[in-house]
Design an enzyme around this catalytic site. Structure first.
Site, mmCIF file in Angstrom:
data_model
loop_
_atom_site.group_PDB
_atom_site.id
_atom_site.type_symbol
_atom_site.label_atom_id
_atom_site.label_comp_id
_atom_site.label_asym_id
_atom_site.label_seq_id
_atom_site.Cartn_x
_atom_site.Cartn_y
_atom_site.Cartn_z
ATOM 1 N N ASP A 108 0.845 -1.197 0.000
ATOM 2 C CA ASP A 108 0.000 0.000 0.000
ATOM 3 C C ASP A 108 0.879 1.245 0.000
ATOM 4 O O ASP A 108 2.063 1.198 0.352
ATOM 5 C CB ASP A 108 -0.944 -0.002 1.203
ATOM 6 C CG ASP A 108 -0.195 0.077 2.519
ATOM 7 O OD1 ASP A 108 0.606 -0.852 2.788
ATOM 8 O OD2 ASP A 108 -0.375 1.042 3.274
ATOM 9 N N GLU A 174 -0.047 -0.618 5.831
ATOM 10 C CA GLU A 174 0.981 -0.025 6.687
ATOM 11 C C GLU A 174 0.869 1.492 6.728
ATOM 12 O O GLU A 174 1.020 2.119 7.785
ATOM 13 C CB GLU A 174 2.369 -0.435 6.187
ATOM 14 C CG GLU A 174 3.501 -0.139 7.173
ATOM 15 C CD GLU A 174 4.050 1.277 7.080
ATOM 16 O OE1 GLU A 174 4.721 1.720 8.031
ATOM 17 O OE2 GLU A 174 3.795 1.958 6.056
ATOM 18 N N GLU A 175 0.589 2.104 5.586
ATOM 19 C CA GLU A 175 0.511 3.565 5.538
ATOM 20 C C GLU A 175 -0.712 4.105 6.275
ATOM 21 O O GLU A 175 -0.799 5.308 6.527
ATOM 22 C CB GLU A 175 0.514 4.053 4.085
ATOM 23 C CG GLU A 175 1.760 3.694 3.295
ATOM 24 C CD GLU A 175 3.017 4.394 3.790
ATOM 25 O OE1 GLU A 175 2.971 5.042 4.855
ATOM 26 O OE2 GLU A 175 4.054 4.268 3.120
#
Length: 468
Positions: A108, A174-175
């Protein structure tokens, strides 16, 4: 030549031949706008693109032909009950007493921000001056392709029948804060269990010198509402007698720093650790700090970034300049992002900040703390054999002695890895250099750094496969 030297030479040559294909696959992944988790962090983006990205990554992993299983999986976010974003999970058991390595990266990406600031389309990978520009080109689709390229090199050089156990975990949120990460680890603990974990989501000292990240600051992020009025009032009729929320906000927030710009909150700790030489000139170049604007804080520059806390206002809701009227604002909301020094728990840092703000609220302003998010800092145990093997591989792959670095940013999920797999050695590596501009317009990957990172990881895999 010894057999070890011959093997290393074969792995190196195989890794070099894999670089063009890895870069081509990276370009294909960059073209997918896999902006993370719309319902949590980035409203308005299409979850389907993250799914498409996961499917593209899975296809690349499938083509390796070395895994017992390759799947796209999700986990439920415990706090909300929502389904997390798709991750790619692959497993290959170890044989003949060899260790198992878990390779982590994320597919991502961040939103592009103001697209007019990009010199080329953010989702069209573009090669300029030895760098590939595009959102995710560095953070962190290049991490995925460094793992894949290294595995391809291992297969090419020693064959597909190697003994090293390999698990892959390519995350999809993750972002957006890895909201389902801990649950995903719990759900898939047996499949992910490993002796060594490589988190390819950090950076290097510069474009030519490799680094092993040995410390990460933690983070505390929250929204603060500051209220002084029950409703907006005329600034002419009541100004000078009635405090507006903006006055209270700027007065209160200014107390978080001293005159040098250093954090001035009792209870926020610092770590005492040496740092390599790093000049103000280098800081200006890497951070985009223009002449005439001074750095903030005290002591060595890298100590300020790696070992001391910082507080940043990252967002504010208040009347805009365009919509300004002669009105006393009843409420202002701000987002505060704190980086926590290694060695201090994020919850303790938040308690110190909350106490500081509540005790200094001017004019009796009412404060509300909400959307609080914690991520603990991390210190790597550098005494294990995998760290020694990683340093040797980096030195061989880059041709330069690696540097142990701290990172001012945070990777909060590493605390989850430590909790779930306490016996694993965790190596934090990366393909970025200081000019990668991750999260910013014109994010880019330095091609030579990527090449060296891929070679280094292939050498590490080969060394672990040959270990007793």
């Amino acid at each position: 030549m010894t057999s070890d030297t011959t093997r290393s030479s074969a792995v190196r040559e195989a890794a070099l031949t894999q670089v063009p294909a890895a870069l081509a696959d990276l370009g294909s992944l960059v073209r997918i706008p896999s902006i993370a988790f719309p319902s949590i962090a980035f409203p308005g983006f299409d979850r389907a693109e993250v799914q498409r990205s996961a499917e593209a990554v899975k296809a690349i992993v499938d083509d390796l032909g070395i895994f017992e299983r390759v799947e796209i999986r999700t986990a439920v976010i415990p706090e909300t009950g929502e389904e997390g974003m798709p991750a790619v999970l692959a497993t290959r058991p170890a044989r003949n007493g060899r260790p198992t390595i878990l390779l982590y990266a994320h597919h991502d990406v961040q939103p592009v921000g103001d697209e007019s600031l990009w010199e080329s389309p953010p989702f069209e990978p573009t090669l300029r001056n030895g760098r590939i520009y595009g959102r995710g080109a560095a953070d962190d689709k290049a991490g995925i392709m460094a793992h894949i390229g290294a595995l391809r090199a291992l297969v090419e050089s020693v064959g597909p029948d190697f003994d090293l156990g390999v698990n892959l975990f390519f995350e999809g949120e993750e972002e957006a804060g890895s909201a389902s990460f801990a649950q995903f680890l719990s759900d898939n603990a047996d499949a992910l269990r490993a002796d060594v974990i490589v988190v390819a989501d950090s950076g290097n000292w510069d474009s030519e010198t490799p680094a092993l990240t040995v410390s990460l600051r933690g983070n505390v992020r929250f929204t603060l509402d500051i209220e002084t009025l029950e409703h907006a009032s005329h600034s002419g009729m009541f100004g000078g007698a009635v405090p507006d929320a903006m006055l209270a906000a700027v007065t209160l927030l200014a107390t978080l720093w001293d005159g040098d710009g250093a954090v001035a909150v009792d209870g926020l700790e610092s770590r005492d650790a040496e740092t390599p030489p790093y000049s103000e000139e280098t800081l200006r170049s890497e951070a985009g700090l223009p002449e005439g604007v001074s750095p903030i804080g005290r002591d060595e520059i890298l100590s300020r970034i790696w070992n001391k806390p910082s507080i940043t206002i990252t967002g504010i809701d208040a009347p805009s300049v365009r919509n300004a009227s002669n009105t006393l604002s009843p409420k202002v909301s701000v987002v505060l992002s704190t980086r926590v020094a290694p060695g201090q728990a994020a919850a303790d840092a938040f308690a110190a900040i909350e106490a500081h703000l509540r005790s200094r609220a001017p004019f009796g302003a009412r404060l509300t703390f909400r959307d609080v998010d914690f991520g603990n800092p991390f210190l790597v145990d550098t005494s294990g054999p995998a760290v020694e093997a990683a340093r040797a591989a980096l030195e061989s792959g880059y041709g330069r002695t690696p540097i142990d670095i701290g990172v001012g940013g945070s990777i909060p999920f590493i605390a989850d890895l430590v909790r779930e797999f306490p016996g694993a050695e965790i190596l934090v590596t990366g393909v970025e250099d200081p000019h990668a501009r991750a999260h910013s317009p014109n994010e880019s990957l330095h091609v030579e750094t990527f090449r060296n990172a891929l070679v280094s990881e292939a050498l590490l895999l080969a060394a672990l496969d040959a270990s007793d």
